[in-house]
Scaffold this motif. Structure first.
Motif, PDB file in Angstrom:
ATOM      1  N   MET A  85       0.845  -1.174   0.000  1.00 24.88           N
ATOM      2  CA  MET A  85       0.000   0.000   0.000  1.00 24.88           C
ATOM      3  C   MET A  85       0.891   1.238   0.000  1.00 24.88           C
ATOM      4  SD  MET A  85      -2.867   1.067   2.843  1.00 24.88           S
ATOM      5  CE  MET A  85      -3.520  -0.556   2.825  1.00 24.88           C
ATOM      6  N   SER A  86       0.587   2.190  -0.842  1.00 29.83           N
ATOM      7  CA  SER A  86       1.395   3.400  -0.909  1.00 29.83           C
ATOM      8  C   SER A  86       1.088   4.304   0.276  1.00 29.83           C
ATOM      9  CB  SER A  86       1.119   4.137  -2.220  1.00 29.83           C
ATOM     10  OG  SER A  86      -0.206   4.608  -2.234  1.00 29.83           O
ATOM     11  N   GLU A  87       2.004   5.240   0.556  1.00 31.76           N
ATOM     12  CA  GLU A  87       1.826   6.132   1.693  1.00 31.76           C
ATOM     13  C   GLU A  87       0.551   6.945   1.602  1.00 31.76           C
ATOM     14  OE1 GLU A  87       4.930   8.630   3.187  1.00 31.76           O
ATOM     15  OE2 GLU A  87       6.419   7.118   2.678  1.00 31.76           O
ATOM     16  N   GLU A  88       0.173   7.393   0.384  1.00 34.28           N
ATOM     17  CA  GLU A  88      -1.021   8.209   0.279  1.00 34.28           C
ATOM     18  C   GLU A  88      -2.285   7.384   0.466  1.00 34.28           C
ATOM     19  OE1 GLU A  88       0.213   6.979  -3.813  1.00 34.28           O
ATOM     20  OE2 GLU A  88       1.247   8.127  -2.306  1.00 34.28           O
ATOM     21  N   ALA A  89      -2.191   6.066   0.388  1.00 33.42           N
ATOM     22  CA  ALA A  89      -3.352   5.207   0.567  1.00 33.42           C
ATOM     23  C   ALA A  89      -3.277   4.484   1.903  1.00 33.42           C
ATOM     24  CB  ALA A  89      -3.452   4.216  -0.583  1.00 33.42           C
ATOM     25  N   MET A  90      -3.154   5.261   2.969  1.00 34.90           N
ATOM     26  CA  MET A  90      -3.206   4.672   4.302  1.00 34.90           C
ATOM     27  C   MET A  90      -3.702   5.720   5.285  1.00 34.90           C
ATOM     28  SD  MET A  90       0.660   4.527   5.895  1.00 34.90           S
ATOM     29  CE  MET A  90       1.281   3.455   4.652  1.00 34.90           C
ATOM     30  N   ILE A  91      -4.279   5.233   6.358  1.00 38.18           N
ATOM     31  CA  ILE A  91      -4.720   6.101   7.441  1.00 38.18           C
ATOM     32  C   ILE A  91      -3.605   6.107   8.473  1.00 38.18           C
ATOM     33  CG2 ILE A  91      -6.415   6.382   9.276  1.00 38.18           C
ATOM     34  CD1 ILE A  91      -8.331   4.739   7.410  1.00 38.18           C
ATOM     35  N   VAL A  92      -3.177   7.296   8.874  1.00 35.60           N
ATOM     36  CA  VAL A  92      -2.125   7.424   9.872  1.00 35.60           C
ATOM     37  C   VAL A  92      -2.718   8.088  11.110  1.00 35.60           C
ATOM     38  CG1 VAL A  92       0.122   8.442  10.410  1.00 35.60           C
ATOM     39  CG2 VAL A  92      -0.349   7.607   8.098  1.00 35.60           C
TER      40      VAL A  92
ATOM     41  N   MET B 210     -13.543  11.318   9.927  1.00 35.47           N
ATOM     42  CA  MET B 210     -14.634  11.433   8.968  1.00 35.47           C
ATOM     43  C   MET B 210     -14.136  10.938   7.621  1.00 35.47           C
ATOM     44  SD  MET B 210     -16.737  14.782   7.689  1.00 35.47           S
ATOM     45  CE  MET B 210     -17.659  14.976   9.190  1.00 35.47           C
ATOM     46  N   ALA B 211     -14.988  10.234   6.897  1.00 34.68           N
ATOM     47  CA  ALA B 211     -14.593   9.707   5.590  1.00 34.68           C
ATOM     48  C   ALA B 211     -15.839   9.402   4.770  1.00 34.68           C
ATOM     49  CB  ALA B 211     -13.759   8.441   5.759  1.00 34.68           C
ATOM     50  N   ARG B 212     -15.628   9.099   3.519  1.00 38.41           N
ATOM     51  CA  ARG B 212     -16.720   8.610   2.674  1.00 38.41           C
ATOM     52  C   ARG B 212     -17.013   7.168   3.058  1.00 38.41           C
ATOM     53  NH1 ARG B 212     -14.894  11.234  -3.060  1.00 38.41           N
ATOM     54  NH2 ARG B 212     -15.551  13.336  -2.497  1.00 38.41           N
ATOM     55  N   CYS B 213     -18.256   6.751   2.787  1.00 35.90           N
ATOM     56  CA  CYS B 213     -18.638   5.380   3.131  1.00 35.90           C
ATOM     57  C   CYS B 213     -19.787   4.923   2.250  1.00 35.90           C
ATOM     58  CB  CYS B 213     -19.027   5.284   4.603  1.00 35.90           C
ATOM     59  SG  CYS B 213     -20.534   6.189   5.025  1.00 35.90           S
TER      60      CYS B 213
ATOM     61  N   THR C 125     -11.365   0.851   2.484  1.00 37.53           N
ATOM     62  CA  THR C 125     -10.833   0.571   1.161  1.00 37.53           C
ATOM     63  C   THR C 125     -10.359   1.933   0.673  1.00 37.53           C
ATOM     64  OG1 THR C 125     -12.966   0.935   0.098  1.00 37.53           O
ATOM     65  CG2 THR C 125     -12.443  -1.326   0.745  1.00 37.53           C
ATOM     66  N   TYR C 126      -9.746   2.009  -0.465  1.00 37.36           N
ATOM     67  CA  TYR C 126      -9.217   3.285  -0.940  1.00 37.36           C
ATOM     68  C   TYR C 126      -9.681   3.559  -2.357  1.00 37.36           C
ATOM     69  CZ  TYR C 126      -6.622   3.041   3.302  1.00 37.36           C
ATOM     70  OH  TYR C 126      -6.308   2.962   4.639  1.00 37.36           O
ATOM     71  N   VAL C 127     -10.228   4.753  -2.568  1.00 35.25           N
ATOM     72  CA  VAL C 127     -10.686   5.209  -3.878  1.00 35.25           C
ATOM     73  C   VAL C 127      -9.896   6.468  -4.177  1.00 35.25           C
ATOM     74  CG1 VAL C 127     -12.643   6.030  -5.217  1.00 35.25           C
ATOM     75  CG2 VAL C 127     -12.978   4.233  -3.487  1.00 35.25           C
ATOM     76  N   ASP C 128      -9.099   6.423  -5.222  1.00 36.78           N
ATOM     77  CA  ASP C 128      -8.235   7.553  -5.582  1.00 36.78           C
ATOM     78  C   ASP C 128      -7.354   7.979  -4.411  1.00 36.78           C
ATOM     79  OD1 ASP C 128      -9.267   7.646  -8.194  1.00 36.78           O
ATOM     80  OD2 ASP C 128     -10.924   8.932  -7.554  1.00 36.78           O
ATOM     81  N   GLY C 129      -6.879   7.013  -3.629  1.00 36.08           N
ATOM     82  CA  GLY C 129      -5.974   7.287  -2.516  1.00 36.08           C
ATOM     83  C   GLY C 129      -6.647   7.779  -1.247  1.00 36.08           C
ATOM     84  N   MET C 130      -7.980   7.889  -1.255  1.00 33.94           N
ATOM     85  CA  MET C 130      -8.708   8.369  -0.080  1.00 33.94           C
ATOM     86  C   MET C 130      -9.483   7.220   0.561  1.00 33.94           C
ATOM     87  SD  MET C 130      -7.872  11.511  -0.009  1.00 33.94           S
ATOM     88  CE  MET C 130      -8.960  12.129   1.234  1.00 33.94           C
ATOM     89  N   PRO C 131      -9.563   7.197   1.911  1.00 30.01           N
ATOM     90  CA  PRO C 131     -10.303   6.113   2.552  1.00 30.01           C
ATOM     91  C   PRO C 131     -11.797   6.177   2.246  1.00 30.01           C
ATOM     92  CG  PRO C 131      -9.437   7.654   4.197  1.00 30.01           C
ATOM     93  CD  PRO C 131      -8.957   8.109   2.859  1.00 30.01           C
ATOM     94  N   HIS C 132     -12.360   5.030   2.020  1.00 24.40           N
ATOM     95  CA  HIS C 132     -13.790   4.850   1.777  1.00 24.40           C
ATOM     96  C   HIS C 132     -14.166   3.617   2.571  1.00 24.40           C
ATOM     97  CE1 HIS C 132     -17.479   5.049  -0.712  1.00 24.40           C
ATOM     98  NE2 HIS C 132     -17.490   3.764  -0.438  1.00 24.40           N
TER      99      HIS C 132
END
Length: 102
Positions: free
Chosen positions: A1-8, A74-77, A90-97
Motif C-alpha cells: 500500500m502506498s503512503e497516500e493510501a493509508m490512514i495514519v 470522517m470519511a466517505r462510506c 478501502t481506498y478510492v483515488d488514494g482516499m479512505p472509503h
C-alpha cells in the motif's frame, strides 16, 4: 500500500491520547512526544450522513468512524452503513472509503 493510501493516527507517549488529524502537539496534554503509526483501517461507524442521488451523482454518504486504535475520523462510506456497523477501509483515488465488514 502506498503512503497516500493509508490512514495514519498519532498517539501521545505522555497521556495516551490518540487522534487522526496531523498535529505536532498532543490535543489532550500539549506534549511534544507524539508518534505516528499506520492504522489497520478497521473500526465502528458512529454516524452517517446520506446524500440523495442526482442526475449526475450517485447516492453517496459520509460517516464518522471510531477506529479500533482509538481515533475518530470522517470519511466517505457506503450509503447502506448505519451507526454501530463494523467497517473496513478501502481506498478510492488514494482516499479512505469505508465499507461494511463482512
Amino acid at each position: 500500500m502506498s503512503e497516500e493510501a493509508m490512514i495514519v493516527v498519532r498517539a501521545c507517549a505522555d497521556c495516551g491520547a490518540v487522534w487522526y488529524l496531523p498535529r505536532d502537539l498532543c490535543p489532550g496534554c500539549g506534549s511534544e512526544t507524539v508518534t505516528a503509526r499506520p492504522s489497520e483501517g478497521v473500526g465502528t461507524c458512529a454516524a452517517v450522513t446520506r446524500y440523495a442521488a442526482t442526475e449526475d451523482q450517485p447516492r453517496r454518504a459520509f460517516c464518522l468512524i471510531d477506529l479500533d486504535e482509538g481515533a475518530r475520523m470522517m470519511a466517505r462510506c457506503e450509503p447502506s452503513l448505519n451507526p454501530g456497523d463494523r467497517v473496513t477501509a478501502t481506498y478510492v483515488d488514494g482516499m479512505p472509503h469505508f465499507i461494511g465488514s463482512r
